[in-house]
Enzyme design. Structure first.
Site, mmCIF file in Angstrom:
data_model
loop_
_atom_site.group_PDB
_atom_site.id
_atom_site.type_symbol
_atom_site.label_atom_id
_atom_site.label_comp_id
_atom_site.label_asym_id
_atom_site.label_seq_id
_atom_site.Cartn_x
_atom_site.Cartn_y
_atom_site.Cartn_z
ATOM 1 C CG PHE A 78 -1.915 1.117 1.224
ATOM 2 C CD1 PHE A 78 -2.827 1.262 0.197
ATOM 3 C CD2 PHE A 78 -1.900 2.056 2.238
ATOM 4 C CE1 PHE A 78 -3.714 2.328 0.174
ATOM 5 C CE2 PHE A 78 -2.781 3.127 2.233
ATOM 6 C CZ PHE A 78 -3.689 3.260 1.193
ATOM 7 C CG ASP A 86 3.702 -1.872 6.648
ATOM 8 O OD1 ASP A 86 2.763 -2.225 7.386
ATOM 9 O OD2 ASP A 86 3.573 -1.063 5.706
ATOM 10 C CG HIS A 121 -1.375 -6.664 4.903
ATOM 11 N ND1 HIS A 121 -1.012 -6.880 3.602
ATOM 12 C CD2 HIS A 121 -1.902 -5.418 4.941
ATOM 13 C CE1 HIS A 121 -1.292 -5.813 2.872
ATOM 14 N NE2 HIS A 121 -1.819 -4.906 3.666
ATOM 15 C CD GLN A 140 -8.352 0.185 6.052
ATOM 16 O OE1 GLN A 140 -7.679 -0.842 6.101
ATOM 17 N NE2 GLN A 140 -9.319 0.367 5.171
ATOM 18 C CE LYS A 198 -4.456 -2.874 6.454
ATOM 19 N NZ LYS A 198 -5.229 -1.849 5.753
ATOM 20 N NE ARG A 237 1.387 17.182 27.232
ATOM 21 C CZ ARG A 237 0.237 17.112 26.537
ATOM 22 N NH1 ARG A 237 -0.159 15.968 26.008
ATOM 23 N NH2 ARG A 237 -0.520 18.183 26.385
ATOM 24 C CE1 TYR A 279 1.376 25.023 26.339
ATOM 25 C CE2 TYR A 279 2.775 26.489 27.620
ATOM 26 C CZ TYR A 279 2.084 26.204 26.455
ATOM 27 O OH TYR A 279 2.104 27.090 25.406
ATOM 28 N NE ARG A 283 -3.672 12.168 23.589
ATOM 29 C CZ ARG A 283 -3.459 13.486 23.647
ATOM 30 N NH1 ARG A 283 -2.225 13.947 23.772
ATOM 31 N NH2 ARG A 283 -4.454 14.351 23.590
HETATM 32 C C1 LIG Z 1 0.866 -2.636 3.994
HETATM 33 C C2 LIG Z 1 0.198 -1.454 4.604
HETATM 34 N N1 LIG Z 1 0.931 -0.575 5.302
HETATM 35 C C3 LIG Z 1 0.386 0.495 5.892
HETATM 36 C C4 LIG Z 1 -0.967 0.741 5.815
HETATM 37 C C5 LIG Z 1 -1.523 1.994 6.418
HETATM 38 O O1 LIG Z 1 -2.452 1.780 7.400
HETATM 39 P P1 LIG Z 1 -3.604 2.863 7.699
HETATM 40 O O2 LIG Z 1 -4.601 2.760 6.594
HETATM 41 O O3 LIG Z 1 -4.131 2.440 9.036
HETATM 42 O O4 LIG Z 1 -2.959 4.199 7.750
HETATM 43 C C6 LIG Z 1 -1.774 -0.164 5.126
HETATM 44 C C7 LIG Z 1 -3.231 0.015 5.065
HETATM 45 O O5 LIG Z 1 -4.066 0.234 4.524
HETATM 46 C C8 LIG Z 1 -1.189 -1.285 4.488
HETATM 47 O O6 LIG Z 1 -1.919 -2.148 3.774
#
Ligand SMILES: Cc1ncc(COP(=O)(O)O)c(C=O)c1O
Length: 423
Positions: free
Chosen positions: A97, A168, A171, A194, A197, A226, A233, A243
């Site tokens: 992605f 990463d 998935h 997301q 997922k 922080r 502050y 967050r």
């Molecule tokens: C391989 C990969 N990395 C990163 C992301 C980014 O995640 P998000 O959509 O939560 O920002 C995705 C998602 O869609 C992804 O498929």
């Protein structure tokens, strides 16, 4: 005698829908309502996100988890937490992605593409070696579709060259490499929650690590710069509010209770389907090395060699859909061919470096072949069902293959005719 393709007027293999996503019920409702009624909706007031961070990290073999707004921010913050500097080079795969590489640019760093292996769809360690320059500081292997990358080889390269490895794992919830959880294999890892997922709260992400120093840096970056134990502050480093909110935390805690069983179901079904489809000429399911001791099947992927199968990918996809099997071709081109890269539309990032970067010339033949001609994706929810669902998918592929001549003829007939003498 194979029955007629549904595309050509026959009866489809399947009329019933597959499993729906997301899966939710009373547990999500109860936790969400409790969070709502508590009035403590923010990360710093409530207990849901904190509890989720601890549980998710532990399930993924890590001492620390820092939940953030999404799986793009988690990659960006991980790069910054690791101490990388402006215009450092970060090796990424081209078959992933957008975010895997866009997060690098948004951290003011340079993505360098190294091709994937044709068989596994994952980063090729030899291509990683070849992409290393004196400016390389990190590698982001993607556990694509939920199959861990070749982390043994990647970590060996990283150790020899003193590089940071950020998995990463967007998935790869619950996936395992040599029985070790994805998310605990590099220096840091990034997950996404997301909506598509395998673990979701609509939008969300988390960074996992076993390194307390890196975890502290991530925590600070997630919380406006922080420092732990610091004053409200008092902001020590540049960052923002990344967050995750308590409603998402509540949903994630309920979803997490389902993850283990769902992952085992997907793994079992995916393994079964891969074995069955692999028997068909021209069908090459993502090759699964022995090191993948649990695949999370965020996607089930295969390569279709149209010549060996007897019909080209677009026609096969249409025929499968008509048989009641939802599927797609996935990415239509490799990531470096995105307009953003081709045109170096980096906004305020990489200001000085942009002029010397030329993504138009980047070549990733394996990724290109999969994108342009061969890749087929089936989504994770299909794999939450029963063995009978897998039988239907396999039967549909077998039926399409059995009718390949009719399908190829249909495909030829619908293509615009080439004019005689046209160049
Ligand atoms: C391989 C990969 N990395 C990163 C992301 C980014 O995640 P998000 O959509 O939560 O920002 C995705 C998602 O869609 C992804 O498929």
């Amino acid at each position: 005698m194979t029955s007629q393709l549904a595309l050509l007027g026959g009866r489809p293999v399947r009329k019933r829908p597959f499993s729906m996503w997301p899966v939710f019920g009373k547990a999500e409702e109860t936790r969400l309502l409790r969070a709502l009624r508590s009035g403590r909706w923010g990360r710093l007031q409530g207990a849901e996100v904190e509890r989720f961070e601890t549980r998710f990290a532990a399930m993924h073999g890590c001492r620390h988890g820092v939940a953030v707004a999404n799986g793009t921010v988690s990659l960006r913050l991980a790069l910054i937490a690791a101490g990388l500097r402006a215009e450092d080079e970060v090796i990424v795969p081209p078959y992933t992605f957008f975010s895997t590489a866009s997060a690098v640019v948004e951290a003011n760093m340079i993505p360098v593409f190294a091709d994937i292996e044709l068989a596994t769809f994952n980063l090729d360690p030899a291509a990683v070696e070849a992409a290393i320059t004196p400016r390389t500081r990190a590698i982001i292997p993607v556990h694509f579709a939920g199959q861990p990358a070749d982390m043994g080889a990647i970590m060996r390269i990283a150790r020899a060259r003193k590089l940071i490895v950020i998995e990463d794992a967007a998935h790869a919830h619950g996936a395992r490499y040599k029985d070790r959880p994805a998310g605990s294999l590099g220096h840091l890892a990034s997950f996404s929650f997301q909506s598509s997922k395998n673990l979701t709260c609509g939008e969300g992400g988390i960074i996992t690590t076993n390194d307390s120093r890196l975890a502290g840096a991530c925590r600070s970056l997630q919380n406006c710069g922080r420092v732990p134990g610091g004053v409200w502050y008092e902001h020590h480093i540049i960052s923002g509010n990344y967050r995750l909110g308590e409603f998402q935390g509540a949903v994630l805690n309920a979803q997490l209770d389902r993850l283990e069983a769902q992952t085992n179901t997907r793994d079992r079904n995916g393994r079964f389907l891969a074995a069955r489809l692999g028997l068909l000429p021209g069908v090459h399911p993502q090759e699964r090395p022995a090191s993948c001791t649990r695949h999370s099947y965020q996607l089930f992927m295969l390569r279709l060699d149209g010549d060996a199968f007897g019909a080209p990918r677009p026609a096969v996809i249409e025929a499968l859909r008509a048989e009641g099997i939802p599927c797609s071709a996935g990415y239509g081109f490799s990531l470096p061919q995105q307009p953003m890269f081709r045109e170096r539309a980096f906004g305020p990032y990489l200001d000085r470096a942009a002029a010397r970067l030329d993504y138009v010339r980047v070549r990733c033949p394996n990724s290109d072949l999969i994108c342009r001609e061969q890749g087929i994706w089936l989504e994770q929810a299909l794999f939450l069902g029963r063995r009978a669902d897998m039988d239907d998918i396999a039967e549909a592929f077998e039926k399409v293959r059995g009718n390949r001549a009719a399908l190829a003829a249909w495909d030829r007939a619908r293509r615009p005719r080439r004019r005689k003498g046209a160049g």
